[in-house]
Write an enzyme that holds these catalytic residues in place. Structure first.
Site, PDB file in Angstrom:
ATOM      1  N   GLU A 176      -6.127  -7.856  -1.017  1.00 10.76           N
ATOM      2  CA  GLU A 176      -6.587  -7.886   0.379  1.00 10.76           C
ATOM      3  C   GLU A 176      -8.025  -7.415   0.451  1.00 10.76           C
ATOM      4  O   GLU A 176      -8.379  -6.392  -0.145  1.00 10.76           O
ATOM      5  CB  GLU A 176      -5.817  -6.877   1.236  1.00 10.76           C
ATOM      6  N   HIS A 190      -8.025  -7.196  14.195  1.00 11.85           N
ATOM      7  CA  HIS A 190      -8.465  -7.275  12.794  1.00 11.85           C
ATOM      8  C   HIS A 190      -8.871  -8.719  12.491  1.00 11.85           C
ATOM      9  O   HIS A 190      -8.182  -9.651  12.878  1.00 11.85           O
ATOM     10  CB  HIS A 190      -7.318  -6.845  11.878  1.00 11.85           C
ATOM     11  N   GLU A 194       0.821  -1.208   0.000  1.00 10.35           N
ATOM     12  CA  GLU A 194       0.000   0.000   0.000  1.00 10.35           C
ATOM     13  C   GLU A 194       0.861   1.267   0.000  1.00 10.35           C
ATOM     14  O   GLU A 194       0.785   2.103   0.912  1.00 10.35           O
ATOM     15  CB  GLU A 194      -0.967   0.010   1.182  1.00 10.35           C
TER      16      GLU A 194
END
Ligand code: GLA
Length: 670
Positions: A314, A365, A156
């Site tokens: 993802e 998460h 990212e």
């Protein structure tokens, strides 16, 4: 060295299924359980090593490969492919201790600290040296490993270091400006620096747009965003070239964050460098329309490279940890989300991450294997998804059927709106595009979402919902498309600014005024909550425009409000096509407008979508697949012919789709 595109995955490869695998967080005993569970779920690829730098290069040029070799060996023996990441998203602590100068500097001029991730300035030579070395070492060691079928650069890019305001960035920005403008006079003219007397004597006078009490020049802010995007792309290229030099031949990618509100980089200018387009996408739990936002992002992604499948690097099995309230996905929602991506052209659905962490910044998460282990609904859904993807693996390599309708959208245009003060400073420009996307999708037109520089050949309906900035070349291309027969729709906030983020003068929208046969005198923002009615019953919010026609027919007018009686929607014949203008931001009633426009454009519904059933078709030389996803709470009967590849049920005209269910109809030819 250029990317070697020839090594891209075979079009017949199955759909990719797996996720980020971070074995460094676990004991060896867990690795064996991981492999067993991966096999149970049908995982065929994992992304390895994304955050492992500090455990591979344990001190400056001191390497510990043993554990990594072991994990790679385990995966290889289990026939699980590896998408090997260069670990540059998270530099080791020792590197920041030795070289704090690589840390990015924020717009207040304050340097960040160790402890997060992406804490580096892409323009810093010291950083570049270390990043290139770790990529080289990995490439040399695993570049020819048969199980390493893809490479994943960093993670990212820009998600933590989108803009760096340090001295090195400033030097690089000045060099970038010099390449763009040639002379400082040209820069002064482009940015209109006569305003506030901010004339530059030489390029060295330019600073990054660091904070000051008052607003910055919008042209400077936009160019800094463009530069920052290029700096990140240069970083990608630097790592990619290091891998290639080290002998890597597999496809190389990085995970993009395509975002409707404007991405951190201008991805339309990145795609040529990526062997595989890959995105990360996360839904927002408290957005009731989150599945539609997902479709729009997926459609935008396929629009970046329409002739290539892409992949979801993802997404999440359930809750994330970074929203205010991290609600889990509803039962079945993960499956619908993954199938939505595949419907829109993804050849794989991967997750962050394989196993939920016990410690560290992302300990809450969700993951494929949750904290509670495999005796859980989440795990059962992961296994179900694996088998669903296996049952539709023959779609791999096919492309989404080309639409007759296109929506133009652009990161640079969104940034231009966000740079500096505007008539509506609380207005999210992308919302208009989202409404057009939804209206065209639910009517079964399956719109393509394209960057403004894409080819418009063959489109019958072209919508520019809020393309605030348009360059001259795009203006020309849009007009040529209308001349050749397309119906072009220009929205109220389109065509206002030029490539330098200056206002196009002489009546709004300056880029298209004559093309549309109208003259916009004044942009008229509405107050919050204020709406205006059109004669047709459509309702406008946020903005209307005082427009008079110069050479256009009035299709609809404002029925109340400050511009009562004035034109709201106009049409002009242009060559073999038409030029429509919609001078207000339509909030309700776009459906009727879309129906009228479709008739004008001569396009008809080609997908059996409804307000709640999403329908997308993928096609190849071998066949076609109609994806149906029921996001609603009621069962639906959908027109389809063929058989559902997931359940095996035939579709003989009307296909029954349960609430919340998905189907992939292998369509009968003819
Ligand atoms: C991004 C990152 C991952 C992880 C997830 C959490 O996608 O790439 O490493 O942090 O967000 O949602």
């Amino acid at each position: 060295m250029p990317a070697q595109r020839s090594s891209a995955p075979s079009p017949r490869a199955p759909l990719l299924f797996g996720g980020d695998y971070n074995p460094e967080q676990w004991d060896r005993s867990v690795w064996l359980e991981d492999i067993a569970l991966m096999r149970e779920a049908g995982v065929n690829i994992v992304t390895l090593g994304v955050f492992a730098w500090g455990l591979l290069e344990v001190d400056d040029d001191r390497w510990d490969w043993g554990w990594f070799d072991e994990v790679i060996g385990l995966l290889a023996r289990s026939e699980i492919s590896i998408d090997l990441a260069t670990p540059t998203a998270s530099p080791p602590i020792w590197l920041h201790r030795e070289h704090p100068e690589i840390l990015p500097v924020d717009r207040r001029g304050i340097r960040y600290h160790q402890g997060g991730r992406l804490q580096w300035c892409p323009s810093h030579p010291v950083w570049q040296r270390y990043a290139s070395r770790v990529a080289t070492r990995l490439g040399e060691r695993y570049g020819q490993h048969p199980s390493v079928t893809m490479w994943h650069i960093s993670n990212e890019l820009g998600g933590g270091n989108r803009r760096c305001y340090c001295d090195q960035s400033t030097f690089a920005f000045r060099a970038w400006l010099e390449r763009r403008y040639g002379t400082v006079d040209a820069l002064n003219a482009a940015w209109g620096t006569a305003f506030w007397g901010h004339r530059y004597r030489r390029f060295d006078d330019v600073l990054a747009p660091l904070d000051s009490e008052s607003a910055q020049n919008p042209s400077l802010v936009l160019d800094f965003d463009r530069f920052s995007s290029d700096a990140l792309l240069d970083h990608f290229r630097m790592e990619r070239d290091a891998l290639r030099r080290a002998g890597v031949t597999a496809p190389i990618t990085t995970n993009l964050m395509v975002a409707p509100q404007g991405s951190v980089a201008d991805y339309a200018s990145w795609t040529q460098d990526l062997d595989v387009i890959a995105i990360d996408h996360y839904t927002i739990a408290d957005d009731p329309h989150r599945h539609r936002e997902l479709s729009q992002v997926a459609a935008r992604t396929r629009g970046l490279a329409p002739s290539r499948p892409w992949m979801v690097m993802e997404h999440s099995t359930s809750a994330v940890n970074w929203q205010v309230r991290n609600s889990p996905k509803a039962p079945g929602e993960m499956l619908r989300n993954s199938v939505q991506h595949v419907a829109h052209g993804a050849d794989g659905a991967l997750f962050f991450q394989w196993r939920a962490s016990a410690s560290g910044a992302e300990q809450f998460h969700s993951a494929m294997v949750p904290h509670a282990g495999a005796e859980t609904r989440q795990w059962r859904e992961v296994v179900e998804l694996g088998s669903t993807l296996a049952s539709i693996s023959d779609v791999a390599g096919s492309l989404v059927e080309r639409s007759e309708a296109a929506i133009l959208t652009d990161d640079v245009s969104l940034w231009a709106w966000q740079a500096g003060q505007k008539p509506l400073n609380d207005h999210a420009l992308h919302e208009d595009g989202r409404r057009w996307f939804e209206a065209l999708s639910t009517h079964g037109f399956g719109p393509d979402v394209l960057p403004s520089h894409a080819s418009l050949d063959g489109y019958r309906l072209i919508v520019l919902p809020s393309l605030y900035l348009v360059d001259d070349e795009t203006v020309e291309r849009v007009m040529r498309a209308a001349d050749a027969g397309a119906t072009v729709v220009v929205g109220a906030l389109s065509g206002i600014a030029d490539a330098d983020n200056r206002i196009r003068l002489g009546g709004y929208p300056g880029a298209f005024r004559d093309f549309l046969g109208i003259f916009g005198e004044e942009l008229h923002p509405l107050l919050r909550g204020e709406t205006v009615l059109l004669g047709s019953g459509a309702r406008v919010a946020d903005l209307i425009t005082r427009v008079r026609t110069t050479d256009a027919e009035i299709i609809d007018s404002y029925a109340d409000g400050p511009l009562e009686g004035m034109p709201a929607i106009t049409r002009r014949r242009f060559g073999r096509g038409q030029a429509w203008h919609v001078s207000g931001l339509i909030q309700d009633g776009l459906d009727a407008v879309v129906t009228t426009l479709a008739q004008a454009a001569g396009i008809s519904r080609r997908l059996p979508a409804t307000a709640t059933v999403e329908a997308v078709r993928r096609v190849s030389a071998d066949g076609s697949w109609l994806f149906l996803i029921n996001h609603g709470t009621a069962d639906e009967e959908i027109e389809a012919w063929g058989a559902d590849a997931i359940s095996g049920r035939p579709a003989e005209g009307l296909f029954h789709l349960d609430a919340g269910a998905v189907a992939v109809i292998r369509e009968r030819r003819g």
